[in-house]
Design a protein around this motif. Structure first.
Motif, short mmCIF file in Angstrom:
data_model
loop_
_atom_site.label_atom_id
_atom_site.label_comp_id
_atom_site.label_asym_id
_atom_site.label_seq_id
_atom_site.Cartn_x
_atom_site.Cartn_y
_atom_site.Cartn_z
N LEU A 75 0.84 -1.19 0.00
CA LEU A 75 0.00 0.00 0.00
C LEU A 75 0.88 1.24 0.00
CD1 LEU A 75 -2.61 -1.08 2.67
CD2 LEU A 75 -2.80 -1.28 0.19
N SER A 76 0.70 2.14 -0.97
CA SER A 76 1.50 3.36 -1.07
C SER A 76 0.66 4.44 -1.72
CB SER A 76 2.78 3.11 -1.89
OG SER A 76 2.44 2.73 -3.21
N PRO A 77 0.95 5.74 -1.41
CA PRO A 77 0.16 6.81 -2.01
C PRO A 77 0.38 6.90 -3.51
CG PRO A 77 2.04 7.68 -0.80
CD PRO A 77 1.98 6.22 -0.50
N THR A 78 -0.67 7.38 -4.20
CA THR A 78 -0.58 7.48 -5.66
C THR A 78 0.40 8.56 -6.10
OG1 THR A 78 -2.48 8.99 -5.59
CG2 THR A 78 -2.94 6.65 -5.96
N VAL A 79 0.59 9.59 -5.24
CA VAL A 79 1.50 10.67 -5.58
C VAL A 79 2.11 11.19 -4.29
CG1 VAL A 79 -0.28 12.45 -5.48
CG2 VAL A 79 1.77 12.84 -6.85
N THR A 80 3.36 11.57 -4.35
CA THR A 80 4.06 12.07 -3.16
C THR A 80 4.58 13.48 -3.32
OG1 THR A 80 6.14 11.09 -3.95
CG2 THR A 80 4.75 9.75 -2.47
N ASP A 81 4.41 14.10 -4.47
CA ASP A 81 4.94 15.44 -4.73
C ASP A 81 3.88 16.27 -5.42
OD1 ASP A 81 6.45 17.66 -5.08
OD2 ASP A 81 7.94 16.76 -6.42
N VAL A 82 3.60 17.44 -4.88
CA VAL A 82 2.59 18.31 -5.47
C VAL A 82 3.03 18.82 -6.84
CG1 VAL A 82 3.48 20.40 -4.38
CG2 VAL A 82 1.06 20.25 -4.97
N HIS A 83 4.34 18.97 -7.02
CA HIS A 83 4.84 19.44 -8.32
C HIS A 83 4.62 18.39 -9.41
CE1 HIS A 83 6.74 23.03 -6.64
NE2 HIS A 83 7.15 22.28 -5.64
N GLU A 84 4.56 17.13 -9.02
CA GLU A 84 4.26 16.07 -9.98
C GLU A 84 2.83 16.22 -10.51
OE1 GLU A 84 3.99 11.16 -10.05
OE2 GLU A 84 4.96 12.22 -8.38
N LEU A 85 1.91 16.60 -9.64
CA LEU A 85 0.54 16.85 -10.08
C LEU A 85 0.49 18.02 -11.05
CD1 LEU A 85 -1.31 16.49 -6.66
CD2 LEU A 85 -1.34 14.86 -8.55
N GLN A 86 1.27 19.07 -10.74
CA GLN A 86 1.27 20.25 -11.59
C GLN A 86 1.85 19.94 -12.97
OE1 GLN A 86 4.38 22.37 -12.12
NE2 GLN A 86 3.19 23.63 -13.54
N LYS A 87 2.91 19.13 -13.03
CA LYS A 87 3.52 18.79 -14.31
C LYS A 87 2.61 17.90 -15.15
CE LYS A 87 8.28 19.10 -12.64
NZ LYS A 87 9.53 18.35 -12.35
N ASN A 88 1.88 17.01 -14.49
CA ASN A 88 0.99 16.08 -15.21
C ASN A 88 -0.35 16.72 -15.56
OD1 ASN A 88 3.00 14.14 -14.95
ND2 ASN A 88 2.08 13.27 -13.08
N GLY A 89 -0.59 17.94 -15.10
CA GLY A 89 -1.85 18.60 -15.42
C GLY A 89 -3.05 18.00 -14.72
N GLU A 90 -2.85 17.47 -13.52
CA GLU A 90 -3.94 16.86 -12.76
C GLU A 90 -4.81 17.94 -12.10
OE1 GLU A 90 -4.59 13.77 -12.74
OE2 GLU A 90 -2.76 12.77 -13.41
N TYR A 91 -6.06 17.55 -11.84
CA TYR A 91 -6.98 18.44 -11.12
C TYR A 91 -6.73 18.30 -9.61
CZ TYR A 91 -9.57 19.29 -15.42
OH TYR A 91 -9.93 19.67 -16.68
N VAL A 92 -6.76 19.43 -8.92
CA VAL A 92 -6.49 19.46 -7.48
C VAL A 92 -7.62 20.22 -6.79
CG1 VAL A 92 -4.90 20.26 -5.68
CG2 VAL A 92 -4.00 19.39 -7.84
N GLY A 93 -8.08 19.68 -5.65
CA GLY A 93 -9.13 20.33 -4.89
C GLY A 93 -8.57 21.09 -3.69
N PHE A 94 -9.35 22.10 -3.23
CA PHE A 94 -8.95 22.88 -2.06
C PHE A 94 -10.22 23.30 -1.32
CE2 PHE A 94 -9.86 26.03 -5.22
CZ PHE A 94 -10.36 27.12 -4.54
N HIS A 95 -10.00 23.82 -0.11
CA HIS A 95 -11.11 24.26 0.72
C HIS A 95 -11.61 25.61 0.24
CE1 HIS A 95 -12.83 25.60 4.82
NE2 HIS A 95 -13.69 24.81 4.21
N GLN A 96 -12.87 25.68 -0.13
CA GLN A 96 -13.44 26.91 -0.65
C GLN A 96 -13.43 28.01 0.42
OE1 GLN A 96 -17.58 26.65 -1.77
NE2 GLN A 96 -17.25 27.96 -3.55
N GLY A 97 -12.95 29.19 0.04
CA GLY A 97 -12.88 30.31 0.97
C GLY A 97 -11.54 30.44 1.67
N SER A 98 -10.61 29.54 1.43
CA SER A 98 -9.30 29.60 2.08
C SER A 98 -8.29 30.22 1.13
CB SER A 98 -8.84 28.20 2.51
OG SER A 98 -8.57 27.40 1.37
N TYR A 99 -7.07 30.33 1.61
CA TYR A 99 -6.00 30.94 0.83
C TYR A 99 -5.25 29.91 -0.01
CZ TYR A 99 -2.86 28.86 4.26
OH TYR A 99 -2.18 27.98 5.05
#
Length: 894
Positions: A675-699
């Motif tokens: 068992l291991s996470p699908t991704v370990t680096d946020v920059h990897e998501l950015q390079k692959n063009g993946e969609y990312v969620g965040f808390h609405q109303g936060s910074y």
């Protein structure tokens, strides 16, 4: 008033006439003329006049053989700078004075000192305390007192001792009042205390103006006031402060030495209004000479002022005036009066009234004699080496009843202390009170004031609250009928517990910040901005400490974990490493086990060999040794010796533990490690063009844009259920949240998801307060007390749950068994094995020793006569031959 001043002037003329008549017997040429400029209508001026006249009498009563006699010419400045300047010019022109004592006020000393510089006439003042009067710009000005800046450190020590963080400076709009302010602010800044407001009182303020200013001070939160004013303005201030209710419990008033030095001379009604006030004044050591002087001074004062109420008493200013005359008389005796009138004209172009003024030829010599004069006066050590008295000891007083009581002392070396000779200084703060006598505060309270409070009586602290999309943190409800707001959640529990732990808990009410119409990312910024606008006294919610928000408000210390992380799904990972079976044991563990295995086998074989086991008495070779070791360890051969069986049993226990540990570790590597996470680096998501969620109303959306995400790849969600749905259907690859929100999410959905990070640093959640709020240090201390104990764990257990993100720390497959973890087992096995070998060797040696002893006895028996001896020899030869044959056979076999 005009009649009183006329009477005073008449008395002055009589005194001058008497002094002139007294010196007439010695001849006018023997007089050393000295001018005295005082405000004879003020309490200090009246006290000083009596002191200087009494000093002349006492000095020449002691020094009858002195040829130089001081002739005092006392003039009245009437509290006016112009009048004081005119009196100085008149003294220089008419009486040709060699020195001037005074003037009384610092503003008067500026012009008169300039005249003294031009005429080289020393100006000695024992009442002008403004720090702006320096010897650099006024070389002929000598201050026989302390300047006001000398006391600021003692005031700062008092403020620090009782933990106050903000004060208000109250002073009159004069050179005297303004002179101390820069030094006071610097001293307070060194201990991180802020002067929140400066209340400037005009010297012509009326009763109505004073009440209006006090009402403005009462509307502030700060309750610590430092007063630096003249005695007249101070009397008016405290009289009106009592009327408006500012001398009640919770207020702190401190006066500087200007008033504290003459507190006993004030009107009894003023002293009664000042009950609870702290003061800093110069410490005068008690002595018999001082007591005798006080008696004679009171008698002379009453004689000179028969119509005045007996309020005035001999103060430190009177003592300084007394010692000043003695210092000047001694300097005059050193200089002498011969040639004192040989002065050169002072050439001034286009001058009329100043043409007659001349330069004193004895001025420089007289100035030098004054500043070099050191003696023990009635006021203490009188040393004018630095053109002014040196800082010695300040006394802390507390106005109680119709007088004052001693609280303690302050010295430059020892700081605050209860006794003057105490050699140590206790550091002060909230948990350690200063070593001073108890204080009766305003309102006859013995409880140390907090230093701030809600401005309006009965008003509650306005606490702004804002509902979170995660109600576990904070949830608000406003009753439409009563218009009362209630709140609950983890944040509210922490806030209410912090208020309970304050030294002075306050009452408060919740005010709801409605964000129904502000679903943008700036909603929390708007909420915090309401504190800056003054709508709230404190903002309570899941507010993150951010740089842009800290520009407008101050934050307490954070009460949650800091950082930003990612929520990502698990993925299956098959481990194809062919050498995985070696990883459960470390390299040291493998080598240690092999070495101990060989050592134990050799030890068992040696124990059996020494015992005479026939199975191990074959030809000695490495092959035979290895076969014997494995056969013995596998128990194919029966062990005959007890020690060998003991060693083998212990080794079997070690092997059992190693085998079970190896099996467990290897099984974990084969199962959990998949068992291991699908991704370990946020920059990897950015390079692959993946969609990312965040808390609405936060910074977080701005943070993701800074990282490099396209705005089209960022999706905002409101609740943890929305995050879960988006992750489940693959709408987003990860969710970027702050750590407290991740803990809440994983509490509900801890199967199949884990946290990665923190990937970004943040300060955590905190409460927002106005800039420089005195509540911030106490709230921060209370929060640290909560988060440092078990209370925060109980709150998190209540609102977030027990199984908080149980997959936070993913096993990395590094559960390798090292040699240190099993060192105890190997130590026991080594001790048992080595001990058994030593015992076996000792027993073998002992048996050989017994056998040799038996052979010796047999040899002694063979020495008998006759045939028996021969028979025994024959038998011995036969035995010897047999044994030798057997030994030969044994050696051949070996």
């Amino acid at each position: 008033m005009e009649k009183a001043r006329a009477a005073i002037l008449f008395l002055l003329l009589l005194v001058d006439f008497a002094v002139a008549a007294q010196n007439a017997t010695a001849g006018e040429a023997d007089g050393f003329h000295v001018g005295v400029i005082l405000d004879l209508g003020s309490p200090v001026g009246k006290v000083a006049r009596t002191s200087v006249l009494l000093a002349v009498q006492d000095f020449y009563a002691v020094h009858r053989n002195y040829s130089t006699k001081l002739v005092l010419h006392i003039t009245d400045s009437m509290g006016s700078d112009v009048q004081a300047a005119s009196a100085a010019i008149e003294l220089l022109e008419k009486y040709k004075v060699q020195a001037i004592i005074g003037p009384q006020k610092s503003s008067e000393a500026v012009f008169i000192s300039s005249v003294g510089n031009l005429t080289q006439v020393p100006i000695v003042s024992f009442t002008a305390t403004s720090p702006s009067l320096t010897s650099d710009s006024m070389p002929y000005f000598v201050r026989s007192t302390l300047d006001d800046s000398a006391q600021v450190n003692s005031i700062a020590s008092l403020v620090q001792a009782y933990g106050w963080r903000e004060v208000v400076a109250v002073y009159d709009d004069t050179d005297y009042g303004r002179g101390i302010l820069p030094y006071l602010i610097d001293a307070l800044q060194e201990i991180d205390v802020r002067v929140g407001y400066r209340s400037v009182i005009p010297s012509t303020a009326t009763n109505e103006a004073m009440v209006q200013e006090l009402n403005g001070l009462m509307a502030m939160q700060t309750r610590v006031f430092i007063v630096h004013m003249s005695s007249t303005m101070t009397s008016l201030l405290f009289t009106k402060a009592k009327e408006v209710g500012m001398m009640n419990k919770g207020f702190v008033w401190m006066t500087t030495s200007g008033v504290a030095n003459i507190i006993d001379s004030l009107n009894p009604s003023v002293i009664e209004a000042m009950n609870g006030v702290l003061g800093v004044r110069y410490h005068v050591p008690r002595s018999q000479e001082l007591d005798n002087l006080s008696i004679r001074w009171n008698r002379m004062y009453q004689h000179d002022n028969p119509e005045e109420s007996p309020f005035n008493k001999l103060s430190i200013f009177g003592l300084w005036g007394y010692d000043t005359v003695w210092a000047l008389a001694q300097a005059a005796e050193k200089v002498g009066i011969s040639g004192a009138r040989n002065k050169q004209p002072w050439s001034i172009k286009n001058s009329t009234c100043l043409e007659s003024m001349v330069i004193s030829t004895k001025g420089p010599e007289l100035l030098k004699a004054i500043v070099q004069n050191k003696f023990r006066g009635l006021s203490g050590d009188f040393d004018l080496t630095g053109r002014q008295l040196k800082v010695s000891v300040f006394q802390i007083i507390n106005v109680v009843g119709r007088g004052c009581r001693e609280i303690g002392f302050w010295t430059m070396n020892s700081g605050l202390s209860r006794q003057l000779k105490q050699e140590y200084f206790k550091k002060t703060g909230p948990d350690s009170m200063p070593d001073l006598n108890p204080i009766i505060w305003p309102g006859e309270s013995t409880e140390i004031p907090m230093g701030w409070e809600i401005p309006t009586v009965g008003k509650k602290l306005r606490v702004g609250v804002c509902s979170s999309e995660n109600p576990e943190f904070i949830n608000t409800y406003k009753n439409p009928a009563t218009n009362v707001t209630t709140a609950s959640g983890l944040v509210i529990d922490i806030f209410e517990e912090a208020v309970k732990r304050l030294h002075h808990p306050f009452s408060y009410e919740y005010l709801n910040f409605d964000t129904a119409d502000t679903k943008t990312s700036g909603s929390y910024n708007d909420f915090v901005y309401q504190v800056y606008r003054g709508e709230y006294d404190i903002a309570v919610a899941d507010i993150t400490i951010r740089y842009n928000r800290s520009l407008h408000v101050d934050f307490t210390v954070p009460y949650t974990e800091s950082g930003v992380g990612m929520i990502v799904p698990f993925k299956e990972k098959v481990n194809t490493d062919m050498w995985l079976f070696l990883k459960p044991l470390s390299i040291e563990m493998w080598f240690g086990s092999i070495i101990f295995f060989i050592y134990t086998g050799v030890a068992v074989w040696l124990l059996e060999y020494l015992n005479g086991n026939e199975h191990v008495h074959g030809p000695l070779s490495l092959k035979q040794l290895a076969i014997t070791i494995f056969s013995i360890c596998e128990q194919k051969e029966e062990l005959e010796h007890f020690l060998a069986r003991t060693v083998l049993r212990v080794w079997m226990v070690v092997l059992l533990v190693l085998a079970s540990s190896y099996t467990a570790s290897f099984a974990a590597m084969l199962t959990v490690q998949q068992l291991s996470p699908t991704v370990t680096d946020v920059h990897e998501l950015q390079k692959n063009g993946e969609y990312v969620g965040f808390h609405q109303g936060s910074y977080i959306d701005g943070l993701l844009v800074e990282i490099g995400f396209d705005t089209s790849k960022i999706r905002g969600y409101a609740t943890p259920d929305d995050f879960y749905s988006a992750l489940s259907n693959g709408s987003i690859a990860a969710v970027v949240l702050e750590v407290p929100y991740i803990k809440l999410f994983l509490t509900k959905y801890n199967k199949g998801y884990t946290m990665v990070g923190p990937i970004y640093k943040s300060a955590g959640f905190a409460f927002a307060l106005p800039k420089n709020s005195p509540l911030r240090p106490e709230m921060s201390t209370a929060i640290l007390n909560i988060t440092g104990g078990d209370t925060i764990n109980q709150f998190e257990k209540k609102w977030i749950g027990q199984n908080s993100h149980e997959n936070d720390d993913m096993p990395d497959g590094s559960g390798t068994i090292n040699f240190e973890s099993c060192g105890g087992l190997f130590l026991i096995s080594g001790i048992v094995t080595t001990g058994s070998l030593l015992v076996a060797m000792l027993m073998s040696r002992y048996n050989k020793h017994q056998q040799n002893a038996g052979n010796k006895r047999d040899d002694q028996n063979e020495s008998g006569p006759g045939q028996e001896k021969e028979k025994m020899e024959e038998q011995g030869d036969q035995n010897s031959n047999g044994e030798g044959t057997q030994l030969m056979e044994g050696q051949t076999t070996l």
